[in-house]
Design a protein around this motif. Structure first.
Motif, PDB file in Angstrom:
ATOM      1  N   GLU A 453       0.825  -1.202   0.000  1.00 36.68           N
ATOM      2  CA  GLU A 453       0.000   0.000   0.000  1.00 36.68           C
ATOM      3  C   GLU A 453       0.866   1.263   0.000  1.00 36.68           C
ATOM      4  O   GLU A 453       0.613   2.217  -0.734  1.00 36.68           O
ATOM      5  CB  GLU A 453      -0.911  -0.035   1.224  1.00 36.68           C
ATOM      6  N   ILE A 454       1.895   1.263   0.852  1.00 40.29           N
ATOM      7  CA  ILE A 454       2.887   2.339   0.855  1.00 40.29           C
ATOM      8  C   ILE A 454       4.115   1.796   0.131  1.00 40.29           C
ATOM      9  O   ILE A 454       4.752   0.861   0.612  1.00 40.29           O
ATOM     10  CB  ILE A 454       3.244   2.771   2.281  1.00 40.29           C
ATOM     11  N   ALA A 455       4.424   2.366  -1.016  1.00 39.46           N
ATOM     12  CA  ALA A 455       5.435   1.777  -1.912  1.00 39.46           C
ATOM     13  C   ALA A 455       6.850   2.093  -1.439  1.00 39.46           C
ATOM     14  O   ALA A 455       7.610   2.786  -2.124  1.00 39.46           O
ATOM     15  CB  ALA A 455       5.219   2.263  -3.333  1.00 39.46           C
ATOM     16  N   THR A 456       7.222   1.590  -0.256  1.00 38.02           N
ATOM     17  CA  THR A 456       8.596   1.773   0.221  1.00 38.02           C
ATOM     18  C   THR A 456       9.560   0.849  -0.508  1.00 38.02           C
ATOM     19  O   THR A 456      10.759   1.135  -0.586  1.00 38.02           O
ATOM     20  CB  THR A 456       8.663   1.504   1.729  1.00 38.02           C
ATOM     21  N   ASP A 457       9.065  -0.285  -0.995  1.00 36.89           N
ATOM     22  CA  ASP A 457       9.907  -1.244  -1.725  1.00 36.89           C
ATOM     23  C   ASP A 457       9.149  -1.697  -2.971  1.00 36.89           C
ATOM     24  O   ASP A 457       8.625  -2.810  -3.023  1.00 36.89           O
ATOM     25  CB  ASP A 457      10.243  -2.432  -0.820  1.00 36.89           C
ATOM     26  N   PRO A 458       9.052  -0.836  -3.985  1.00 42.98           N
ATOM     27  CA  PRO A 458       8.243  -1.174  -5.162  1.00 42.98           C
ATOM     28  C   PRO A 458       8.833  -2.336  -5.954  1.00 42.98           C
ATOM     29  O   PRO A 458      10.037  -2.372  -6.216  1.00 42.98           O
ATOM     30  CB  PRO A 458       8.234   0.120  -5.973  1.00 42.98           C
ATOM     31  N   MET A 459       7.986  -3.287  -6.311  1.00 43.85           N
ATOM     32  CA  MET A 459       8.374  -4.433  -7.126  1.00 43.85           C
ATOM     33  C   MET A 459       7.232  -4.757  -8.083  1.00 43.85           C
ATOM     34  O   MET A 459       6.063  -4.531  -7.757  1.00 43.85           O
ATOM     35  CB  MET A 459       8.673  -5.657  -6.254  1.00 43.85           C
ATOM     36  N   PRO A 460       7.530  -5.325  -9.230  1.00 37.79           N
ATOM     37  CA  PRO A 460       6.463  -5.760 -10.139  1.00 37.79           C
ATOM     38  C   PRO A 460       5.782  -7.011  -9.589  1.00 37.79           C
ATOM     39  O   PRO A 460       6.340  -7.704  -8.728  1.00 37.79           O
ATOM     40  CB  PRO A 460       7.215  -6.049 -11.444  1.00 37.79           C
ATOM     41  N   PRO A 461       4.596  -7.337 -10.077  1.00 35.79           N
ATOM     42  CA  PRO A 461       3.901  -8.541  -9.590  1.00 35.79           C
ATOM     43  C   PRO A 461       4.652  -9.844  -9.856  1.00 35.79           C
ATOM     44  O   PRO A 461       4.339 -10.864  -9.239  1.00 35.79           O
ATOM     45  CB  PRO A 461       2.569  -8.511 -10.358  1.00 35.79           C
ATOM     46  N   SER A 462       5.625  -9.804 -10.740  1.00 38.99           N
ATOM     47  CA  SER A 462       6.375 -11.025 -11.060  1.00 38.99           C
ATOM     48  C   SER A 462       7.490 -11.325 -10.066  1.00 38.99           C
ATOM     49  O   SER A 462       8.149 -12.364 -10.174  1.00 38.99           O
ATOM     50  CB  SER A 462       6.978 -10.898 -12.462  1.00 38.99           C
ATOM     51  N   VAL A 463       7.703 -10.442  -9.099  1.00 32.50           N
ATOM     52  CA  VAL A 463       8.807 -10.599  -8.139  1.00 32.50           C
ATOM     53  C   VAL A 463       8.229 -10.736  -6.742  1.00 32.50           C
ATOM     54  O   VAL A 463       7.272 -10.057  -6.372  1.00 32.50           O
ATOM     55  CB  VAL A 463       9.771  -9.394  -8.202  1.00 32.50           C
ATOM     56  N   ALA A 464       8.838 -11.632  -5.942  1.00 28.97           N
ATOM     57  CA  ALA A 464       8.373 -11.861  -4.572  1.00 28.97           C
ATOM     58  C   ALA A 464       9.565 -11.969  -3.635  1.00 28.97           C
ATOM     59  O   ALA A 464      10.572 -12.615  -3.957  1.00 28.97           O
ATOM     60  CB  ALA A 464       7.537 -13.139  -4.489  1.00 28.97           C
ATOM     61  N   ASP A 465       9.455 -11.325  -2.493  1.00 29.81           N
ATOM     62  CA  ASP A 465      10.422 -11.496  -1.407  1.00 29.81           C
ATOM     63  C   ASP A 465       9.912 -12.607  -0.505  1.00 29.81           C
ATOM     64  O   ASP A 465       8.821 -12.500   0.071  1.00 29.81           O
ATOM     65  CB  ASP A 465      10.572 -10.203  -0.608  1.00 29.81           C
ATOM     66  N   THR A 466      10.668 -13.674  -0.378  1.00 28.26           N
ATOM     67  CA  THR A 466      10.262 -14.842   0.407  1.00 28.26           C
ATOM     68  C   THR A 466      11.164 -14.962   1.632  1.00 28.26           C
ATOM     69  O   THR A 466      12.385 -14.933   1.507  1.00 28.26           O
ATOM     70  CB  THR A 466      10.344 -16.124  -0.438  1.00 28.26           C
ATOM     71  N   PHE A 467      10.555 -15.106   2.786  1.00 27.60           N
ATOM     72  CA  PHE A 467      11.287 -15.208   4.050  1.00 27.60           C
ATOM     73  C   PHE A 467      11.066 -16.599   4.636  1.00 27.60           C
ATOM     74  O   PHE A 467       9.923 -16.990   4.920  1.00 27.60           O
ATOM     75  CB  PHE A 467      10.815 -14.142   5.027  1.00 27.60           C
ATOM     76  N   VAL A 468      12.157 -17.334   4.809  1.00 22.12           N
ATOM     77  CA  VAL A 468      12.103 -18.695   5.351  1.00 22.12           C
ATOM     78  C   VAL A 468      12.575 -18.631   6.798  1.00 22.12           C
ATOM     79  O   VAL A 468      13.767 -18.444   7.068  1.00 22.12           O
ATOM     80  CB  VAL A 468      12.986 -19.654   4.522  1.00 22.12           C
ATOM     81  N   MET A 469      11.639 -18.749   7.732  1.00 19.55           N
ATOM     82  CA  MET A 469      11.960 -18.684   9.151  1.00 19.55           C
ATOM     83  C   MET A 469      12.277 -20.092   9.649  1.00 19.55           C
ATOM     84  O   MET A 469      11.471 -21.021   9.492  1.00 19.55           O
ATOM     85  CB  MET A 469      10.788 -18.089   9.934  1.00 19.55           C
ATOM     86  N   LEU A 470      13.459 -20.245  10.222  1.00 20.63           N
ATOM     87  CA  LEU A 470      13.960 -21.559  10.610  1.00 20.63           C
ATOM     88  C   LEU A 470      13.646 -21.877  12.059  1.00 20.63           C
ATOM     89  O   LEU A 470      13.487 -20.988  12.892  1.00 20.63           O
ATOM     90  CB  LEU A 470      15.469 -21.631  10.380  1.00 20.63           C
ATOM     91  N   LYS A 471      13.585 -23.164  12.358  1.00 19.75           N
ATOM     92  CA  LYS A 471      13.410 -23.624  13.732  1.00 19.75           C
ATOM     93  C   LYS A 471      14.722 -23.436  14.506  1.00 19.75           C
ATOM     94  O   LYS A 471      15.790 -23.280  13.902  1.00 19.75           O
ATOM     95  CB  LYS A 471      13.022 -25.103  13.748  1.00 19.75           C
TER      96      LYS A 471
END
Length: 493
Positions: A453-471
């Motif tokens: 909503e607030i474009a602090t990190d604008p990216m196109p819909p084809s790009v995703a930031d994925t976060f893998v949280m480990l045990k």
């Protein structure tokens, strides 16, 4: 709808947390009222699209009507004119012909729809609504994160059944790890310095007096940090060197012990309190000038750091300030506290003697020194070659702005063919998350797709930031598995 709950329940309450400036929302569908006009009906009634828009704007506004005074009381008058339902929108009059009103519902379909979105959020293979708390500049990130966590617990009690607000990324985890690392390093460094001081000084009282400079200098440092609002973190405290801090105290203590031993041997008896004071004063004055120059030279080395600006200045100013204030405190303690402590607590019987460690070091060092003094050209040639090799290695050595920091989790960038639609990206991302969640070391996976909503990190819909949280590593099938090997395992999955 999750987005409606986020916009009207969760977000307003989180924005009231002290230190939070805004909540950035990503995902879900923002609810809107849609008016879909029929071009043939508009043409049949001679109405343009602009007239339809103007009619909606005119009939969707609150109007102030001043105030009236009655019996000494002032009452404000307001005419509410906001449209509240699809029926209200459909009944809005656009124009009239021969006394017959033409309403929005006569030329358009009115219903509930979703706003066009530029991003989405997923977690563990499901589409979710993600909110990011923005902190005010200058606030303490750990305190703000803890306050947000507490408020989130209160909000969960007011959410509808089956809906929960969960923390997917908490900065306090990293902050606590960094603080624990700093505490462990400072404690281990202090203990190591104390052990080395006792081993080389050979006098327990002298070692304790010298080591006492460490907590006093840290107290001086923390006082300056609090007064200047410098937070204690890995950058600000990581550069502290206790060896440099006690360097001046070691010089003063050694010189005082030597002068006291010589004075006691010359007198043939234990020195009186007044004689100890005079001897210690003379010894401290003798070593004062080289001590002050040595400490000031080290401080001057850090002065150029204060000239840095921008991001590098914000990162390294706390480090330089902490080191300089610690050295300043140690320098003041070396010429005030240390001589007074030696005069009062060193004892009446002082002997300058060489312990076993120093005797062993002297036996190894003496022949090396004699050999070096006997062959100056060879020593200078070896030193020159070493300097040249060091310069060559430094020139070929890689460099980076800051060292890498292992937070204990993994972040990856999912990039698809440019032009991929948001819906297709969400479907592909959900499949990716299900695959990653199947790895036994993974606790959860969440992603940000496109622009929030607030474009602090604008990216196109084809790009995703994925976060893998480990045990925690204790729960891994192989707790000693290196992080690089785990990353390879995730890539292979």
């Amino acid at each position: 709808d999750l987005r409606e709950i986020q916009d009207w329940i969760v977000k307003p309450q989180l924005r009231t947390v002290p230190g939070v400036t805004d909540i950035n929302t990503l995902g879900g569908h923002a609810k809107v009222w849609q008016v879909a006009p029929w071009p043939d009906r508009l043409a049949a009634h001679g109405v343009t699209l602009a007239e339809l828009v103007q009619a909606l704007e005119r009939n969707n506004a609150d109007v102030g009507a001043g105030y009236v005074e009655r019996r000494g009381e002032q009452v404000l008058i307001r005419v509410p004119g906001r449209l509240g339902s699809a029926a209200d929108i459909a009944d809005t009059v656009i124009t009239q012909a021969q006394g017959v009103p033409l309403r929005v519902g006569d030329v358009a379909d009115v219903g509930v729809g979703a706003e066009l979105r530029t991003g989405a959020a997923t977690a563990n293979g499901r589409e979710v609504v993600l909110g990011t708390a923005f902190m005010l500049m200058g606030e303490n990130s750990r305190e703000v994160a803890l306050a947000v966590e507490r408020r989130l617990g209160e909000i969960n009690r007011s959410l509808p059944a089956g809906v929960s607000a969960q923390t997917v990324y908490d900065r306090t985890t990293l902050i606590d790890k960094a603080i624990a690392t700093v505490q462990a390093n400072l404690l281990e460094g202090a203990l190591l310095v104390v052990a080395v001081l006792f081993g080389f000084l050979g006098n327990l009282r002298a070692a304790v007096i010298t080591a006492a400079v460490i907590p006093l200098a840290m107290l001086f440092t923390f006082t300056g940090m609090v007064a200047n609002k410098v937070s204690a973190n890995l950058m600000s405290l990581g550069a502290l060197d206790f060896g440099i801090i006690v360097d001046g105290a070691v010089v003063i203590v050694e010189n005082c012990v030597r002068r006291l031993a010589h004075a006691q041997a010359a007198a043939g008896r234990a020195l009186t309190r007044s004689e100890r004071f005079d001897t210690v004063f003379a010894a401290a004055r003798e070593a004062r000038r080289p001590l002050l120059y040595g400490q000031l030279i080290i401080m001057v080395v850090y002065l150029p750091v204060f000239a840095l600006g921008g991001v590098e200045g914000k990162m390294f100013h706390p480090m330089a300030f902490t080191v300089v204030i610690a050295l300043l405190g140690a320098m003041l303690l070396s010429v005030t506290f240390v001589p007074a402590a030696v005069a009062l607590f060193i004892g009446s019987h002082v002997a300058e003697k060489e312990n076993r460690l120093m005797a062993w070091a002297r036996r190894g060092y003496t022949p090396l020194l004699d050999g070096a003094l006997a062959r100056p050209p060879l020593v200078l040639a070896v030193a020159g070659v070493c300097v040249a090799l060091s310069a060559l290695m430094a020139w070929r050595m890689g460099s980076e702005f800051i060292p890498s920091l292992d937070e204990g989790d993994v972040a990856l960038h999912a990039m698809r063919i440019p032009g991929t639609a948001l819906g297709q990206s969400v479907a592909m991302q959900r499949e990716l998350e299900r695959t990653l969640a199947g790895v036994p070391e993974v606790a959860r996976v969440f992603s940000k797709i496109g622009t929030a909503e607030i474009a602090t990190d604008p990216m196109p819909p084809s790009v995703a930031d994925t976060f893998v949280m480990l045990k925690p590593r204790a729960q891994w099938p192989e707790p000693r598995l290196p992080t690089a090997a785990l990353v390879g395992k995730l890539q292979a999955a």
